[in-house]
Design an enzyme around this catalytic site. Structure first.
Site, PDB file in Angstrom:
ATOM      1  N   GLU A  14      -3.063  -4.400  -3.124  1.00  0.00           N
ATOM      2  CA  GLU A  14      -3.565  -5.226  -4.227  1.00  0.00           C
ATOM      3  C   GLU A  14      -3.438  -4.478  -5.552  1.00  0.00           C
ATOM      4  OE1 GLU A  14      -4.944  -4.666  -1.311  1.00  0.00           O
ATOM      5  OE2 GLU A  14      -6.282  -6.280  -0.681  1.00  0.00           O
TER       6      GLU A  14
ATOM      7  N   ASN B  32       0.848  -1.199   0.000  1.00  0.00           N
ATOM      8  CA  ASN B  32       0.000   0.000   0.000  1.00  0.00           C
ATOM      9  C   ASN B  32       0.880   1.243   0.000  1.00  0.00           C
ATOM     10  OD1 ASN B  32       0.691  -0.691   2.688  1.00  0.00           O
ATOM     11  ND2 ASN B  32      -1.052   0.398   3.536  1.00  0.00           N
ATOM     12  N   ILE B  33       0.406   2.274  -0.690  1.00  0.00           N
ATOM     13  CA  ILE B  33       1.167   3.515  -0.855  1.00  0.00           C
ATOM     14  C   ILE B  33       0.227   4.678  -0.535  1.00  0.00           C
ATOM     15  CG2 ILE B  33       2.543   4.927  -2.428  1.00  0.00           C
ATOM     16  CD1 ILE B  33       3.177   2.370  -4.017  1.00  0.00           C
TER      17      ILE B  33
ATOM     18  N   CYS C  59     -10.448  -4.695   0.587  1.00  0.00           N
ATOM     19  CA  CYS C  59     -11.546  -3.721   0.598  1.00  0.00           C
ATOM     20  C   CYS C  59     -12.440  -3.946  -0.629  1.00  0.00           C
ATOM     21  CB  CYS C  59     -10.992  -2.299   0.625  1.00  0.00           C
ATOM     22  SG  CYS C  59     -10.381  -1.718  -0.971  1.00  0.00           S
TER      23      CYS C  59
ATOM     24  N   CYS D  23      -4.165   0.801  -2.368  1.00  0.00           N
ATOM     25  CA  CYS D  23      -3.964  -0.458  -1.645  1.00  0.00           C
ATOM     26  C   CYS D  23      -2.866  -1.320  -2.272  1.00  0.00           C
ATOM     27  CB  CYS D  23      -5.253  -1.270  -1.641  1.00  0.00           C
ATOM     28  SG  CYS D  23      -6.567  -0.590  -0.629  1.00  0.00           S
TER      29      CYS D  23
ATOM     30  N   CYS E 252     -10.867  -3.152  -4.000  1.00  0.00           N
ATOM     31  CA  CYS E 252      -9.869  -4.140  -4.445  1.00  0.00           C
ATOM     32  C   CYS E 252     -10.528  -5.433  -4.911  1.00  0.00           C
ATOM     33  CB  CYS E 252      -8.858  -4.410  -3.336  1.00  0.00           C
ATOM     34  SG  CYS E 252      -7.684  -3.053  -3.185  1.00  0.00           S
TER      35      CYS E 252
HETATM   36  N1  THU Z   1      -5.231  -1.592   2.626  1.00  0.00           N
HETATM   37  C1  THU Z   1      -4.667  -2.370   1.664  1.00  0.00           C
HETATM   38  O1  THU Z   1      -3.609  -2.027   1.106  1.00  0.00           O
HETATM   39  N2  THU Z   1      -5.285  -3.519   1.313  1.00  0.00           N
HETATM   40  C2  THU Z   1      -6.366  -4.038   1.952  1.00  0.00           C
HETATM   41  O2  THU Z   1      -6.801  -5.124   1.605  1.00  0.00           O
HETATM   42  C3  THU Z   1      -7.004  -3.287   3.052  1.00  0.00           C
HETATM   43  C4  THU Z   1      -6.484  -1.916   3.292  1.00  0.00           C
HETATM   44  C5  THU Z   1      -4.540  -0.365   3.027  1.00  0.00           C
HETATM   45  C6  THU Z   1      -5.145   0.941   2.602  1.00  0.00           C
HETATM   46  C7  THU Z   1      -4.550   1.898   3.614  1.00  0.00           C
HETATM   47  O3  THU Z   1      -3.259   2.287   3.160  1.00  0.00           O
HETATM   48  C8  THU Z   1      -4.370   1.036   4.853  1.00  0.00           C
HETATM   49  O4  THU Z   1      -4.446  -0.310   4.433  1.00  0.00           O
HETATM   50  C9  THU Z   1      -5.402   1.298   5.922  1.00  0.00           C
HETATM   51  O5  THU Z   1      -6.691   1.234   5.388  1.00  0.00           O
END
Ligand code: THU
Length: 144
Positions: free
Chosen positions: A61, A48-49, A92, A59, A95
């Protein structure tokens, strides 16, 4: 449910946890890694960035799917998402839809944390009755 060889599961776990260590998540402090297994057996990873302008972050993904597309992968067979625990991470809604673009109901979605694999679903479990690419392959335009 799709069959996943134990070596592939191990490769996905290793790649996802390694990607997670690259997470740029200074705002949420919730580091996430994702690793996608494509139709050729190649693994593509991402983290995630986040962004100071909060809605602009994305995210893990999404990063992993972008890596897959750029490497020439066409289909996602399995994705392993790793979070910090203790709650089991789950992709989420956005995603789930992004995964649907490259996978069908049988796509394996595996949740993990640094202690290992926690739960497995199919994309069909997580996104039932989904809207997908096949909806766009027919001549669906209304007459002028
Ligand atoms: N996030 C993801 O990268 N993937 C997921 O499946 C759930 C949430 C990230 C988004 C954000 O940067 C952090 O988690 C908190 O929501």
């Amino acid at each position: 449910m799709q069959f996943l060889a134990s070596e592939d599961l191990q490769r996905l776990l290793t790649a996802s946890l390694a990607a997670r260590r690259h997470s740029h998540s200074p705002y949420s402090r919730y580091a996430v890694g994702a690793a996608v297994l494509d139709e050729q057996g190649v693994v593509h990873a991402g983290c995630n960035i986040e962004n100071a302008a909060f809605p602009q972050g994305w995210c893990a993904e999404a990063t992993a799917l972008g890596a897959m597309v750029m490497a020439g992968g066409k289909r996602a067979m399995a994705v392993l998402v790793s979070g910090p625990g203790p709650d089991i991470i789950t992709p989420c809604g956005g995603c789930r839809q992004k995964l649907r673009e490259f996978g069908d109901d049988n796509l394996l979605v595996i949740a993990a944390d640094p202690s290992g694999v926690k739960q497995t679903w199919t994309l069909g479990d997580l996104l039932p009755a989904s809207f997908g690419p096949s909806h766009m392959t027919h001549n669906h335009r209304e007459p002028a």
